[in-house]
Design a protein around this motif. Sequence first.
Motif: not given
Length: 377
Positions: A107-109, A114, A120, A152, A155, A183-184, A187, A351
């Motif tokens: 889940g990290c944005p 990324t 994410a 998440r 994207i 969503t990523a 954030r 992203v």
Amino acid sequence: MAAATPFLKIGPYKVDPPVVLAPMAGITNTAFRQLCREYGAGLYVCEMITTRALVERDATTMHMITFAAEEQPRSMQLYGVDPLTMGKAVQMIVDEDLADHVDMNFGCPVPKVTRKGGGAALPFKRRLFGEIVRAAVRAAEPAGIPVTVKFRVGIDEEHLTYLDAGRIAEAEGASAVALHARTAAQRYSGRADWSAIARLKEAVRTIPVLGNGDIFKAQDALDMVAATGCDGVVVGRGCLGRPWLFGELQAAFAGLPLPAGPSLGGVAGVLRRHAELLVAHYGEDKGVRDLRKHMAWYLHGFPVGSTLRRGFAMVSSLAELDELIGQLDHAAPFPAEAEGPRGRQGSAAKVVLPDGWLDDPEDASVPVGAEMMHSGG
């Protein structure tokens, strides 16, 4: 207050109330987890640990996986992009009895993650995502260690991945899934889309579904469960400077009256306890410096002058902290403006992804350079 909610089951572990502390980089070390646990039960997850750093026994990472004796179950979140390394990391956890529960971070944005296909971005690659989850579950299964997966919504609005991710995690043997309903690209901005949690709950039938996003007070958690049918909630930014939120959540899920918010004197006592726990973990110099990031959250909304706030933000010893605490108006009541959003919010942004990342969702190639040698996000 609502009627009591059934407890959550993650593998062999009963989580009652059905509340999970989200891993937060630089925040959810053993000191903060212990402080939160003093207010209420739940599942308290350590900071994100990268699989490569764990396997290579990075010194900082090995200190980050410290658990207090009373932490049961010991919950560790792993970040990884390579099924082989993920399997090795979980096998190490099993062989050396390092944790009782493994959560996986998809889940990290953050752009640095990324842009290399991690966090994410990774669930878009369905086959690779499945292989990573499978590697963790297979390594953990013989020891009875449950593996859960957090991700998440997708994207961005054009590339939603959460329903596929939930079904794949379920099929590969995950014990639960958690959805941060943004969503990523969002954030931490805007509002979390709780309706996505409801849709995931409909799609994933055999394991618990947890909801994450915009839980800043106990009623928010009850509202999320009522609106989505989710089996439990994951709390992140809402507990920053408010570890007593877990006591409020415990009361709310039990159908009991909520405890009153603390006066400024009560907050000062919590802050001092947090300092003691950090000093025990890091030593006085680093422990007190680590506390600085929490000061604005603890004092948010209270009548504290700018000079005193600056003093707290630059505190460097326990003696100095005690002197500053002595200058506070301990009788000041808990302010209504201390409720609501806190922590990072920022704004939505495109992203950053590797070149060609969106070309083939079935590509199971491990992203080049995405394995990280540092933990904590």
